[in-house]
Every structure is written in structure tokens, then in C-alpha cells.
Design a protein around this motif. Structure first.
Motif, PDB file in Angstrom:
ATOM      1  N   ASP A   1      46.722  43.968  38.230  1.00 50.81           N
ATOM      2  CA  ASP A   1      45.744  42.937  38.072  1.00 50.81           C
ATOM      3  C   ASP A   1      45.897  42.092  39.463  1.00 50.81           C
ATOM      4  O   ASP A   1      46.713  41.291  39.825  1.00 50.81           O
ATOM      5  CB  ASP A   1      46.177  41.993  36.855  1.00 50.81           C
ATOM      6  CG  ASP A   1      45.259  40.664  36.693  1.00 50.81           C
ATOM      7  OD1 ASP A   1      44.389  40.367  37.634  1.00 50.81           O
ATOM      8  OD2 ASP A   1      45.168  40.270  35.571  1.00 50.81           O
ATOM      9  N   GLY A   2      44.636  42.016  39.864  1.00 55.98           N
ATOM     10  CA  GLY A   2      44.495  41.248  41.535  1.00 55.98           C
ATOM     11  C   GLY A   2      44.829  42.249  42.316  1.00 55.98           C
ATOM     12  O   GLY A   2      44.135  42.457  43.464  1.00 55.98           O
TER      13      GLY A   2
ATOM     14  N   HIS B   1      43.453  38.513  43.957  1.00 54.58           N
ATOM     15  CA  HIS B   1      44.672  37.783  44.113  1.00 54.58           C
ATOM     16  C   HIS B   1      45.827  38.605  43.923  1.00 54.58           C
ATOM     17  O   HIS B   1      46.060  39.599  43.132  1.00 54.58           O
ATOM     18  CB  HIS B   1      44.511  36.690  43.019  1.00 54.58           C
ATOM     19  CG  HIS B   1      44.379  37.335  41.383  1.00 54.58           C
ATOM     20  ND1 HIS B   1      45.594  37.570  40.842  1.00 54.58           N
ATOM     21  CD2 HIS B   1      43.326  37.931  40.800  1.00 54.58           C
ATOM     22  CE1 HIS B   1      44.929  38.067  39.521  1.00 54.58           C
ATOM     23  NE2 HIS B   1      43.925  38.360  39.461  1.00 54.58           N
TER      24      HIS B   1
ATOM     25  N   HIS C   1      36.721  35.998  37.026  1.00 54.29           N
ATOM     26  CA  HIS C   1      37.428  36.458  38.421  1.00 54.29           C
ATOM     27  C   HIS C   1      36.897  35.724  39.491  1.00 54.29           C
ATOM     28  O   HIS C   1      36.093  34.756  39.511  1.00 54.29           O
ATOM     29  CB  HIS C   1      37.010  37.929  38.801  1.00 54.29           C
ATOM     30  CG  HIS C   1      37.570  38.996  37.560  1.00 54.29           C
ATOM     31  ND1 HIS C   1      38.514  39.219  37.314  1.00 54.29           N
ATOM     32  CD2 HIS C   1      36.582  39.492  36.664  1.00 54.29           C
ATOM     33  CE1 HIS C   1      38.514  40.267  36.456  1.00 54.29           C
ATOM     34  NE2 HIS C   1      37.555  40.089  35.967  1.00 54.29           N
TER      35      HIS C   1
ATOM     36  N   GLU D   1      44.867  32.519  41.158  1.00 52.67           N
ATOM     37  CA  GLU D   1      43.568  32.832  40.241  1.00 52.67           C
ATOM     38  C   GLU D   1      43.920  32.711  38.685  1.00 52.67           C
ATOM     39  O   GLU D   1      43.194  32.127  38.134  1.00 52.67           O
ATOM     40  CB  GLU D   1      43.324  34.395  40.764  1.00 52.67           C
ATOM     41  CG  GLU D   1      41.649  34.802  40.121  1.00 52.67           C
ATOM     42  CD  GLU D   1      41.980  35.220  38.633  1.00 52.67           C
ATOM     43  OE1 GLU D   1      40.974  35.531  38.059  1.00 52.67           O
ATOM     44  OE2 GLU D   1      43.146  35.619  38.217  1.00 52.67           O
ATOM     45  N   GLU D   2      45.271  33.086  38.504  1.00 50.82           N
ATOM     46  CA  GLU D   2      45.564  33.039  37.063  1.00 50.82           C
ATOM     47  C   GLU D   2      45.893  31.778  36.637  1.00 50.82           C
ATOM     48  O   GLU D   2      45.520  31.531  35.320  1.00 50.82           O
ATOM     49  CB  GLU D   2      46.701  33.850  36.903  1.00 50.82           C
ATOM     50  CG  GLU D   2      46.925  35.292  37.390  1.00 50.82           C
ATOM     51  CD  GLU D   2      45.735  36.019  36.405  1.00 50.82           C
ATOM     52  OE1 GLU D   2      45.334  35.666  35.486  1.00 50.82           O
ATOM     53  OE2 GLU D   2      45.766  37.298  36.612  1.00 50.82           O
TER      54      GLU D   2
ATOM     55  N   HIS E   1      38.751  45.676  40.574  1.00 43.75           N
ATOM     56  CA  HIS E   1      39.655  44.966  39.794  1.00 43.75           C
ATOM     57  C   HIS E   1      39.912  45.866  38.481  1.00 43.75           C
ATOM     58  O   HIS E   1      38.700  46.707  38.403  1.00 43.75           O
ATOM     59  CB  HIS E   1      38.964  43.665  38.911  1.00 43.75           C
ATOM     60  CG  HIS E   1      40.072  42.670  38.688  1.00 43.75           C
ATOM     61  ND1 HIS E   1      40.664  42.760  37.379  1.00 43.75           N
ATOM     62  CD2 HIS E   1      40.666  41.525  39.336  1.00 43.75           C
ATOM     63  CE1 HIS E   1      41.535  41.842  37.064  1.00 43.75           C
ATOM     64  NE2 HIS E   1      41.733  41.036  38.315  1.00 43.75           N
TER      65      HIS E   1
HETATM   66 ZN   LIG Z   1      42.818  39.373  38.066  1.00 45.99          ZN
END
Ligand SMILES: [Zn+2]
Length: 406
Positions: A89-90, A78, A353, A121-122, A186
Motif C-alpha cells: 500500500d503506497g 506514500h 488517495h 497519507e494514512e 496503487h
Molecule cells: Zn495507500
């Protein structure tokens, strides 16, 4: 990877890190101008790599690289972020998927590849995580579309403002027979790889998780006039409970249990706390051990409440079972890592995830990349370009083996 891989990867990470809703920090929620700009930028790189690019109704950015067969290997992650986020992150997973397709240089594989940047996603804006990956596996229900942000704008309204037609969402979901697997890289978001001095780990599975809301109700009173022996202080009971949670988690290998939120009423310096509500988050790779720990913690709560003459309430908020990655895809990653002369160490993921959703329709596997200090959801988040390159090589080798062996 090519000679300039590390440099161009870092340039892309930096370029995306500048697209934010806040001037001095990286905050990129779904359906915002910065998110649209990020999709345009990543989409332009996908096009340049020979992919056809589209955005589905929910807001997933999908780059498709056609193979000899329409059956598809999905590589994704993401590009939305939390508030005051890090750059990796992502984003790392999406850019690695893109790098794999670039490395193919137009060579056709027996299957097609889709690199997907999953929308939201978050769950920063609507407090619903995995929005895009839920939709792509057909697991988004209508009620979830009514979830609203702080300004009262629902997910459905945000989609409409983005030009999407809600009725298309179900038909855009993938069917299991169309997908051959899902791979995601990730950052680890934990300190295990760094402590083991390893660049890459293979994710054995994603821990199951239970969340509870628990309350202790005693009696509020004057801090000066009620003698200690006559008090029913809810915060003292909660404090005992938190220590019992810690003791249980330490006793069980691999268990993590966290009380992260406390609401104290009436919350005044001169009042005995009458009521405390607290959160409890429990995770373990083995569902049985998680359930066993929950029972034990629950009976501690009952004993503490009974011992202090208090009311006690225990409410389940959410629960998700643990997920085991596909043995076939794990082996593929393992062999690629060993061929690259690194130990194939398996670690369990304590964080969820997009793969959690994808596992509803296909086999999944994940790679973790070491991140400095185990830090994530923080501007200090960092993964070394040399580690990222190892992840790219391992992923590419796995994709090529899959192409050869099926
Ligand atoms: Zn992530």
C-alpha cells in the motif's frame, strides 16, 4: 522493464517492509525513526537513478529528474503505513515512479519528473490523512498543524523536531502552472480486478464520501423489571437503522454504506440500552446518488426514532465530493494498456488517495494493480511481481507518449 525488474522490485519492497516501529509487524507512522530510515533508503535509490533528492518541511521525500523544461510531471504515492500494515500500500506507487526514471537511463524528456513519497497519507499518528499532499498543493491550514498524536505532540512540534521551519510550508507549495499532471499507481485494495481476472485497472475517479455521527436516545432500565412493551431500547432502534442502511445501499448500484462503530450506553448485560451512538460512512462515484441515498437513510432514521418514541440526532462529520480523473491522462493510460494487449477496464476507487489533494492543482490519473484477495491494511497484502511489471510498462509507455505528444 529490464530483465531483473521483478526481482529487484521485490527486494526493495522487502527491504522497506523491515523498517518498522514494532518488532513483529510493519507499523511506520510519520516522523519516526523507521520513517526516517525509509526516506533515507528510498532517497539513496533516487540518487542512484540520477535524481536530486530533498525533503521538504512537511516531510515529503522528493526526487527530481530534470528535463528540458522545468514543468513537472509528478508520479507518487506514500511510504507511511497503518498499524500492522502490508508492504505494498503506497510503497508500490513510489517504487514504480522510481522504476520509470530508472528505465529512462538518463534520457532527457521535454518535461521534468518528480517522484514523491508523500508524508503521512494514512493519518495513523495525527488522525489527519494526506498531510504531505495537502501541504504540497497549499491546502494545509494552520489549525491542522495543531492536531496531536496520542502523546500530545502536535504536527507542528513533530515538524520542528524533524528540523523543519513551519513558516516555509506555504512557500513550498506547488503552483498549478509548474505541474503538468499527476500519476499514481496503487494496489486496488478491493477484489474487483481479481474477480475479473485482470492485472491492471484504470481508475475512473474517486468516490465522494460523507461521514455522519448518529444517535438514538431511548430510556435505560433494568433488564429484569421493565416489560418488553414498555421499553424504549435504543439498541433495537439502532439495529433497525443499520438494516435500513444496508437495504438502501443494496438498492443503489455502486453505493457502499457502512456502520462501523457503535457506542452503547450504559453497556451492561443487565441494563436496557438507553443511548446508542453510531457512525455512518457513505460513498458513491456520483455525488447526486450519494445525496439521494443520504436523504433516504435520514428519513428512515427519523421514522425509526419517531416510531419508538426516541430522540434522534444526526451530525455531519465530514464530506468530500467525488473526483473524476483527467480524460487526457486516462486516455493515455488506456492506450498504453491496450497496446500492451490488456483490456482497459475502468474502475471507481472507493478509497481516497493523495491524488484527491493533487487534483486541486493539476490533472490526475491512477492505475490500480490487482492485489490478492482484495486484501489491504493487513500483513497478507500482496501483489504479484508479474502484475507490477505490467503496471510499470504501462506507466512508462504513458510517460513516453506524453513526452512525444505533450
Ligand atoms: Zn495507500
Amino acid at each position: 522493464m529490464k530483465a531483473n525488474f521483478q526481482k529487484s522490485f521485490v527486494e526493495r519492497i522487502e527491504a522497506l517492509g523491515k523498517l518498522s516501529e514494532e518488532a513483529d509487524k510493519l507499523t511506520r507512522p510519520s516522523f519516526t525513526p523507521s520513517m526516517r530510515a525509509a526516506n533515507v533508503l528510498v532517497g539513496s535509490w533516487m540518487s542512484a537513478a540520477g535524481m536530486t533528492v530533498r525533503q521538504d518541511t512537511i516531510g515529503n521525500l522528493i526526487g527530481r529528474y530534470e528535463g528540458e523544461n522545468p514543468k513537472t510531471l509528478i508520479i507518487g504515492s506514500h511510504i507511511d503505513t497503518v498499524r500492522d500494515a502490508g508492504k505494498y500500500d503506497g510503497t508500490l506507487g513510489v517504487l514504480l515512479g522510481l522504476a520509470i526514471v530508472e528505465a529512462l537511463e538518463g534520457k532527457k524528456l521535454p518535461f521534468s519528473i518528480e517522484v514523491i513519497a508523500f508524508c503521512d497519507e494514512e493519518g495513523l499518528r495525527f488522525h489527519l490523512s494526506y498531510l504531505g499532499s495537502r501541504a504540497i498543493v497549499g491546502a494545509l491550514d494552520e489549525k491542522q498543524l495543531t492536531f496531536a498524536d496520542a502523546e500530545g505532540i502536535s504536527i507542528a512540534e513533530a515538524i520542528k523536531q524533524n528540523g523543519g521551519v513551519i513558516s516555509r510550508i506555504p512557500q513550498e507549495a506547488k503552483k498549478p502552472e509548474e505541474v503538468i499532471g499527476y500519476l499514481e499507481a496503487h494496489i486496488e485494495q478491493g477484489p474487483v480486478l481479481e474477480a475479473m481476472n485482470l492485472p491492471i485497472g484504470i481508475v475512473s475517479g474517486i468516490a465522494g464520501q460523507s461521514r455522519f455521527e448518529i444517535s438514538f436516545t431511548g430510556e435505560a432500565g433494568h433488564a429484569g423489571t421493565v416489560p418488553m412493551r414498555l421499553r424504549r431500547d435504543a439498541l433495537c432502534a439502532a439495529a433497525n437503522f443499520i438494516l435500513a442502511v444496508q437495504a438502501e445501499a443494496i438498492k443503489t448500484e455502486g453505493l457502499v454504506a457502512t456502520v462501523g462503530q457503535l457506542t452503547v450506553e450504559p453497556s451492561a448485560s443487565n441494563a436496557i440500552p438507553g443511548r446508542v451512538t453510531l457512525s455512518l460512512d457513505i460513498r458513491h462515484q456520483e455525488d447526486k446518488l450519494r445525496q439521494f441515498a443520504i436523504e433516504s437513510i435520514k428519513s428512515s432514521a427519523e421514522n425509526i426514532a419517531a416510531g419508538e418514541g426516541m430522540l434522534h440526532r444526526w451530525t455531519l462529520i465530514s464530506e468530500s465530493p467525488s473526483l473524476h480523473c483527467s480524460p487526457k491522462l486516462l486516455n493515455l493510460l488506456k492506450e498504453s494498456l491496450i497496446a500492451a494487449k490488456y483490456p482497459a477496464t475502468m474502475i471507481s476507487s472507493g478509497a481516497g488517495h493523495d491524488g484527491v489533494q493533487l487534483s486541486r492543482i493539476t490533472e490526475i490519473a491512477m492505475l490500480f494493480v490487482r492485489c490478492r484477495g482484495g486484501i489491504s491494511h493487513n500483513p497478507l497484502e500482496y501483489a504479484a511481481p508479474s502484475d507490477i511489471e505490467i503496471a510499470a510498462d504501462v506507466l512508462l509507455a504513458a510517460v513516453m507518449t506524453l513526452a512525444k505528444n505533450g
